[in-house]
Scaffold this active site. Structure first.
Site: not given
Ligand code: AMP
Ligand code: ZN
Length: 136
Positions: A99, A101
């Site tokens: 993903h 950001h």
């Molecule tokens: P990372 O730390 O780069 O793996 O980012 C994961 C991101 O996913 C974090 O910013 C979380 O807040 C976000 N996240 C986790 N679960 C969900 C969800 N169910 N819906 C939307 N965002 C999520």
């Protein structure tokens, strides 16, 4: 990946605040935003990280990024946007499904994305460049 939450969200099996979707990605609002308007672009295909992303999929996925960045900037009025992508726990990755950001930034905000510049000894950067080159 049966247990992957981002697979389920990307496929629409779990509802999400979606801002964009095509055959390759779904862009949703991050549930724990670094700033209001923080969006994340999820690959539809399960790939844990950039190391395992093939070039064709990378081209399709990352080609969506400019229009998402523009839309998030326009909507939030941000002074800047960080577009970033974590790979591996040490980098801050917590969900092991690729993903990207999009984090709106405002002058003087308290969002922490950054580093203290380090330095190289003479010739060290050039040597590392040669080593990295060999691994491409
Ligand atoms: P990372 O730390 O780069 O793996 O980012 C994961 C991101 O996913 C974090 O910013 C979380 O807040 C976000 N996240 C986790 N679960 C969900 C969800 N169910 N819906 C939307 N965002 C999520
Ligand atoms: Zn997944």
């Amino acid at each position: 990946m049966a247990d992957c939450i981002f697979c389920k969200i990307a496929k629409g099996e779990i509802p999400s605040a979606t801002v964009f979707e095509n055959d390759d990605v779904r862009v949703i609002m991050d549930i724990g935003p670094a700033a209001k308007g923080h969006a994340i672009m999820l690959a539809k295909k399960h790939v844990p990280n950039i190391y395992e992303l093939d070039p064709e999929d990378a081209a399709k996925i990352f080609s969506v990024a400019p229009k998402i960045a523009r839309a998030v900037q326009k909507t939030t009025g941000a002074d800047g946007i960080n577009v970033l992508q974590n790979n591996g726990e040490a980098s801050g990755q917590t969900v092991f499904h690729l993903h990207v950001h999009f984090i709106p930034r405002f002058k003087g905000d308290s969002v922490q994305v950054g580093w203290k510049p380090g330095e190289y000894a003479d010739g060290e950067a050039a040597k590392l460049a040669e080593e990295i080159k060999k691994n491409i």
